[in-house]
Scaffold this motif. Structure first.
Motif, PDB file in Angstrom:
ATOM      1  N   VAL A   1      12.171 -12.946   4.872  1.00 51.56           N
ATOM      2  CA  VAL A   1      12.611 -11.543   4.802  1.00 51.56           C
ATOM      3  C   VAL A   1      11.972 -10.472   4.089  1.00 51.56           C
ATOM      4  O   VAL A   1      11.572  -9.336   4.070  1.00 51.56           O
ATOM      5  CB  VAL A   1      14.079 -11.346   5.200  1.00 51.56           C
ATOM      6  N   VAL A   2      12.101 -11.043   2.711  1.00 51.89           N
ATOM      7  CA  VAL A   2      11.749 -10.189   1.470  1.00 51.89           C
ATOM      8  C   VAL A   2      10.298  -9.884   1.726  1.00 51.89           C
ATOM      9  O   VAL A   2       9.702  -8.764   1.359  1.00 51.89           O
ATOM     10  CB  VAL A   2      12.290 -10.954   0.102  1.00 51.89           C
ATOM     11  N   LEU A   3       9.489 -11.035   1.916  1.00 51.31           N
ATOM     12  CA  LEU A   3       8.302 -10.950   2.151  1.00 51.31           C
ATOM     13  C   LEU A   3       7.632  -9.810   3.148  1.00 51.31           C
ATOM     14  O   LEU A   3       6.783  -8.871   3.084  1.00 51.31           O
ATOM     15  CB  LEU A   3       7.413 -12.216   2.597  1.00 51.31           C
ATOM     16  N   ALA A   4       8.583  -9.922   4.317  1.00 51.91           N
ATOM     17  CA  ALA A   4       8.260  -9.128   5.349  1.00 51.91           C
ATOM     18  C   ALA A   4       8.398  -7.520   5.268  1.00 51.91           C
ATOM     19  O   ALA A   4       7.778  -6.596   5.249  1.00 51.91           O
ATOM     20  CB  ALA A   4       9.072  -9.366   6.555  1.00 51.91           C
ATOM     21  N   LEU A   5       9.605  -7.463   4.241  1.00 47.86           N
ATOM     22  CA  LEU A   5       9.729  -5.924   3.782  1.00 47.86           C
ATOM     23  C   LEU A   5       8.783  -5.637   2.732  1.00 47.86           C
ATOM     24  O   LEU A   5       7.960  -4.381   3.016  1.00 47.86           O
ATOM     25  CB  LEU A   5      11.208  -6.011   3.074  1.00 47.86           C
ATOM     26  N   GLY A   6       8.338  -6.456   2.018  1.00 48.67           N
ATOM     27  CA  GLY A   6       7.214  -6.283   1.174  1.00 48.67           C
ATOM     28  C   GLY A   6       5.796  -5.928   1.833  1.00 48.67           C
ATOM     29  O   GLY A   6       5.332  -5.043   1.119  1.00 48.67           O
ATOM     30  N   ARG A   7       5.589  -6.439   2.683  1.00 50.69           N
ATOM     31  CA  ARG A   7       4.328  -6.232   3.379  1.00 50.69           C
ATOM     32  C   ARG A   7       4.205  -4.835   4.053  1.00 50.69           C
ATOM     33  O   ARG A   7       3.293  -4.390   4.344  1.00 50.69           O
ATOM     34  CB  ARG A   7       3.998  -7.200   4.535  1.00 50.69           C
ATOM     35  N   ARG A   8       5.640  -4.437   4.372  1.00 55.73           N
ATOM     36  CA  ARG A   8       5.759  -2.965   4.983  1.00 55.73           C
ATOM     37  C   ARG A   8       5.971  -1.896   3.841  1.00 55.73           C
ATOM     38  O   ARG A   8       6.005  -0.713   4.192  1.00 55.73           O
ATOM     39  CB  ARG A   8       6.857  -2.911   6.055  1.00 55.73           C
ATOM     40  N   SER A   9       6.180  -2.441   2.548  1.00 54.05           N
ATOM     41  CA  SER A   9       6.196  -1.585   1.498  1.00 54.05           C
ATOM     42  C   SER A   9       5.259  -0.329   1.220  1.00 54.05           C
ATOM     43  O   SER A   9       4.073  -0.488   1.665  1.00 54.05           O
ATOM     44  CB  SER A   9       6.713  -2.282   0.159  1.00 54.05           C
ATOM     45  N   GLN A  10       5.766   0.726   0.899  1.00 54.82           N
ATOM     46  CA  GLN A  10       4.804   1.899   0.288  1.00 54.82           C
ATOM     47  C   GLN A  10       4.266   1.661  -0.929  1.00 54.82           C
ATOM     48  O   GLN A  10       3.118   2.150  -1.277  1.00 54.82           O
ATOM     49  CB  GLN A  10       5.643   3.346   0.095  1.00 54.82           C
ATOM     50  N   MET A  11       4.800   0.609  -1.616  1.00 55.79           N
ATOM     51  CA  MET A  11       4.076   0.486  -3.071  1.00 55.79           C
ATOM     52  C   MET A  11       2.994  -0.556  -3.075  1.00 55.79           C
ATOM     53  O   MET A  11       3.128  -1.766  -2.328  1.00 55.79           O
ATOM     54  CB  MET A  11       5.135  -0.158  -4.032  1.00 55.79           C
ATOM     55  N   PRO A  12       1.832  -0.023  -3.244  1.00 52.28           N
ATOM     56  CA  PRO A  12       0.615  -0.972  -2.972  1.00 52.28           C
ATOM     57  C   PRO A  12       0.566  -2.298  -3.711  1.00 52.28           C
ATOM     58  O   PRO A  12       0.006  -3.246  -2.940  1.00 52.28           O
ATOM     59  CB  PRO A  12      -0.439  -0.237  -3.843  1.00 52.28           C
ATOM     60  N   LEU A  13       1.310  -2.458  -5.059  1.00 51.92           N
ATOM     61  CA  LEU A  13       1.184  -3.577  -5.502  1.00 51.92           C
ATOM     62  C   LEU A  13       2.048  -4.805  -4.848  1.00 51.92           C
ATOM     63  O   LEU A  13       1.938  -6.104  -4.724  1.00 51.92           O
ATOM     64  CB  LEU A  13       1.845  -3.422  -7.199  1.00 51.92           C
ATOM     65  N   VAL A  14       3.480  -4.254  -4.419  1.00 50.67           N
ATOM     66  CA  VAL A  14       4.400  -5.025  -3.595  1.00 50.67           C
ATOM     67  C   VAL A  14       3.703  -5.214  -2.287  1.00 50.67           C
ATOM     68  O   VAL A  14       3.578  -6.675  -1.970  1.00 50.67           O
ATOM     69  CB  VAL A  14       5.735  -4.394  -3.411  1.00 50.67           C
ATOM     70  N   ARG A  15       3.019  -4.424  -1.766  1.00 50.90           N
ATOM     71  CA  ARG A  15       2.500  -4.922  -0.339  1.00 50.90           C
ATOM     72  C   ARG A  15       1.162  -5.816  -0.720  1.00 50.90           C
ATOM     73  O   ARG A  15       1.014  -6.839   0.325  1.00 50.90           O
ATOM     74  CB  ARG A  15       1.911  -3.518   0.255  1.00 50.90           C
ATOM     75  N   GLY A  16       0.245  -5.582  -1.459  1.00 54.85           N
ATOM     76  CA  GLY A  16      -0.741  -6.314  -1.908  1.00 54.85           C
ATOM     77  C   GLY A  16      -0.193  -7.781  -2.093  1.00 54.85           C
ATOM     78  O   GLY A  16      -0.818  -8.895  -1.599  1.00 54.85           O
ATOM     79  N   PHE A  17       0.691  -7.947  -3.135  1.00 54.55           N
ATOM     80  CA  PHE A  17       1.243  -9.369  -3.268  1.00 54.55           C
ATOM     81  C   PHE A  17       1.759 -10.044  -1.940  1.00 54.55           C
ATOM     82  O   PHE A  17       1.550 -11.218  -1.936  1.00 54.55           O
ATOM     83  CB  PHE A  17       2.283  -9.144  -4.489  1.00 54.55           C
ATOM     84  N   SER A  18       2.649  -9.293  -1.339  1.00 55.44           N
ATOM     85  CA  SER A  18       2.939  -9.831  -0.033  1.00 55.44           C
ATOM     86  C   SER A  18       1.892 -10.448   0.908  1.00 55.44           C
ATOM     87  O   SER A  18       1.917 -11.674   1.445  1.00 55.44           O
ATOM     88  CB  SER A  18       3.969  -8.923   0.613  1.00 55.44           C
ATOM     89  N   VAL A  19       0.785  -9.503   1.136  1.00 55.42           N
ATOM     90  CA  VAL A  19      -0.193  -9.876   1.936  1.00 55.42           C
ATOM     91  C   VAL A  19      -0.838 -11.072   1.466  1.00 55.42           C
ATOM     92  O   VAL A  19      -1.257 -12.032   2.311  1.00 55.42           O
ATOM     93  CB  VAL A  19      -1.243  -8.838   2.267  1.00 55.42           C
ATOM     94  N   VAL A  20      -1.246 -11.085   0.126  1.00 55.62           N
ATOM     95  CA  VAL A  20      -1.766 -12.381  -0.189  1.00 55.62           C
ATOM     96  C   VAL A  20      -1.099 -13.695  -0.142  1.00 55.62           C
ATOM     97  O   VAL A  20      -1.593 -14.583   0.243  1.00 55.62           O
ATOM     98  CB  VAL A  20      -2.290 -11.815  -1.881  1.00 55.62           C
ATOM     99  N   PHE A  21       0.302 -13.448  -0.617  1.00 56.43           N
ATOM    100  CA  PHE A  21       0.846 -14.615  -0.359  1.00 56.43           C
ATOM    101  C   PHE A  21       1.118 -15.195   0.865  1.00 56.43           C
ATOM    102  O   PHE A  21       0.924 -16.346   1.110  1.00 56.43           O
ATOM    103  CB  PHE A  21       2.582 -14.121  -0.910  1.00 56.43           C
ATOM    104  N   ILE A  22       1.513 -14.268   1.823  1.00 53.54           N
ATOM    105  CA  ILE A  22       1.412 -14.679   3.301  1.00 53.54           C
ATOM    106  C   ILE A  22       0.146 -15.320   3.777  1.00 53.54           C
ATOM    107  O   ILE A  22       0.459 -16.550   4.317  1.00 53.54           O
ATOM    108  CB  ILE A  22       1.914 -13.500   4.152  1.00 53.54           C
TER     109      ILE A  22
END
Lengths: 367, 254
Positions: free
Chosen positions: A179-200
């Motif tokens: 759930v946290v990763l899914a929210l992260g992937r939709r985040s406005q913050m580039p760093l959070v989004r980037g981390f989530s995408v790479v992780f997933i």
């Protein structure tokens, strides 16, 4: 032409179309000659396939006894399962300490019942107990080494007990991380989004077997030798992260299906980000993807058997080990059928429960 | 500027100066200046794509603007989340598609923000919710889910939900456009009553009858600009701009 109705028509009951068992048969199985023929052929095929299987598994099977001499050899020899039952359930867990495993099983069953049966009260507390108190209690009970309990190293764990441990930790861990990763992937913050995408994308792109090998073989090469991680712990972390990537994508699908107006309405009421997510968006999104979530749970549950390749003795591995026992050579079919049955019972229960939850949460809206 | 001085009766409720907004390269709002006094009722109309919805969505920052200044009830809009949420607590909004929360009952729809945003105890929140649900005449349906109500009923619940937060301003974004014709009146009646009670209102709507009845000022927008604004009497009978005349002839001419 003009007309005006002066009297309104009263409500009538719908016509009764039920016509008993014969009526049902005729309407559903024999409504045309072709369908009748198809029905008969299908029934014949089923009987032809199922009858020998039933003969083997039930009617000609041997159930009682304690050695292979008790088996006639015509049907299945369930005596084998009976004789190995203790090790199938507990693995190599010391006999004197098995009450601890029983207690954990019992607590788990009670918790599942508390959560699953709608009439039982205080569901919030049940969730709290299940997610916080139970894992801690189960950890101290199973591992031991404190409160006067003997330490049982995880290499002695095995069988159903190990399978359930891995599956429970995997399920309970992967959903919130996902759930946290899914929210992260939709985040406005580039760093959070980037981390989530790479992780997933990393964890989804790697086979689970590779993850397990890396966890058991490669990780010890990278960390200093004084630091020793438990092999089971490493496998658990690997499984949790691997499945959380899948879970993230399932949850993201649900998040995308929620109309933007829902979040806007929550914003307009002054709710902050976490309130909007926790109270408005996630309850709807998660409900929408219950089938996908449970699908992932079931896949996770079945794939726990892959841990046998890194030398952990889960349900399947312990049965395989039993097959090599020289007293019980030649009962592979019974062993694998039994393993399949145990897996099926757990997975089918999850599937039914998810369908029940879906119906219960339906509130008469389409989106 | 703090809220206490700002909330004086003579200071404007909303002050918009030099507002400009772009979607990519598209200049959707151009040099908007708009001051709304306390208790003033404003109807905004105009052809589709003229930026009228975007304008009122800027007031509670559902849309971010690139240039200009917005002050709501004495609080100046910035990018700061806390500041934005402070403004949103003063501004209620009603949407074209209701946007009720489908997983919550009517009562919970009205209580959830009171509980979590205003931190009210459950009982107080319920009392407030019931008070407003009674005012929109839906008090007998409070345990139903939104999906079980008609469009008109849902929109009345949406109005009650916004009022439960005791806002200083209400924004209406085409509140009747998605309704079946026979349900428009029940929603307009609620809005008219609200206007009579002195609520500051900004309504984007095509309901010209509503504009004539309650508006203090009618604003006509086209291509992202305010073309004309006048009291309804003058707006409908003696529109000055040609665009306004054309628009009025198109919507009133049949």
């Amino acid at each position: 032409m003009a007309s005006t109705r002066t009297e309104m028509i009263a409500q009538r009951r719908p016509p009764d179309l039920r016509r008993g068992a014969m009526g049902w048969l005729r309407a559903n199985l024999f409504d045309t000659p072709l369908n009748g023929a198809v029905t008969l052929v299908t029934l014949g095929l089923l009987a032809w396939l199922l009858w020998p299987a039933l003969q083997w598994a039930v009617f000609q099977a041997d159930w009682l006894g304690d050695s292979r001499e008790a088996c006639s050899g015509e049907g299945a020899c369930w005596v084998f399962i009976g004789a190995r039952f203790e090790s199938i359930v507990y693995g190599f867990y010391p006999e004197a300490e098995r009450w601890r495993v029983d207690l954990v099983f019992l607590l788990m069953a009670a918790l599942v019942a508390w959560l699953a049966i709608p009439r039982l009260p205080a569901k919030r507390w049940a969730v709290l107990v299940a997610l916080v108190i139970f894992p801690v209690v189960a950890f101290f009970l199973l591992v031991g080494g404190s409160f006067g309990l003997a330490h049982v190293p995880t290499r002695d764990w095995g069988g159903v007990m190990l399978t359930l441990t891995i599956a429970t930790v995997g399920i309970v861990g992967s959903l919130p991380i996902g759930v946290v990763l899914a929210l992260g992937r939709r985040s406005q913050m580039p760093l959070v989004r980037g981390f989530s995408v790479v992780f997933i994308e990393f964890w989804r792109g790697v086979p689970l077997i590779t993850v397990l090998f890396m966890a058991s073989v490669m990780l010890p090469l990278f960390v200093p030798t004084q630091v020793e991680f438990d092999k089971l712990l490493r496998a658990l972390v690997g499984i949790m992260l691997f499945w959380s990537a899948y879970m993230a994508e399932v949850v993201r699908g649900g998040l995308q299906a929620i109309p933007r107006g829902q979040e806007e309405a929550a914003k307009a009421l002054g709710m902050g980000y976490w309130q909007r997510m926790a109270l408005i968006v996630l309850p709807q999104a998660l409900k929408l993807v219950i089938p996908g979530i449970v699908n992932t749970f079931i896949a996770l549950f079945k794939d726990t058997s892959l841990v046998l390749i890194i030398g952990l003795f889960d349900l399947l591995a312990i049965i395989r080990a039993g097959l090599t026992d020289s007293n019980w050579l030649g009962f592979a079919t019974e062993g694998y059928v039994f393993a399949a049955l145990v897996f099926w019972v757990f997975c089918f229960s999850m599937s039914r429960y998810s369908q029940y939850i879906e119906r219960r949460l339906h509130t008469g809206h389409r989106n | 500027m703090n809220q206490a001085t700002a909330a004086r009766a003579d200071s404007p409720m909303i002050e918009i100066t030099g507002l400009n907004k772009w979607y990519g390269d598209f200049h959707v709002l151009r040099d908007i200046d708009l001051t709304v006094a306390q208790g003033e009722r404003i109807v905004i109309c105009g052809p589709s794509g003229s930026g009228k919805s975007t304008l009122i969505r800027c007031i509670n920052h559902l849309e971010a603007h690139q240039e200009g200044r917005i002050v709501v009830n004495g609080v100046a809009m910035t990018q700061d989340v806390k500041r934005i949420e402070q403004i949103r607590r003063n501004v209620g909004m009603v949407f074209q598609h209701f946007n009720l929360f489908p997983h919550l009952t009517v009562l919970d729809n009205c209580c959830i923000a009171q509980t979590w945003v205003q931190k009210k105890p459950r009982r107080g929140a319920e009392a407030t919710a019931m008070e407003f649900l009674e005012r929109v005449q839906i008090a007998d349906q409070v345990h139903k889910y939104p999906g079980q109500l008609s469009g008109g009923q849902q929109q009345r619940v949406a109005i009650a939900r916004a009022l439960c937060m005791q806002p200083e301003v209400m924004l209406f974004d085409e509140p009747t456009s998605a309704l079946d014709p026979e349900m428009i009146k029940e929603v307009l009646d609620v809005m008219i009553e609200l206007a009579r009670e002195g609520m500051t209102m900004l309504c984007v709507t095509h309901e010209m009858g509503f504009a004539k009845t309650v508006a203090d000022r009618v604003i006509f927008m086209d291509q992202g600009q305010i073309i004309e604004q006048a009291p309804p009497e003058r707006f409908f009978n003696h529109p000055e701009s040609e665009r306004t005349q054309l628009f009025l002839s198109q919507i009133l001419g049949h």
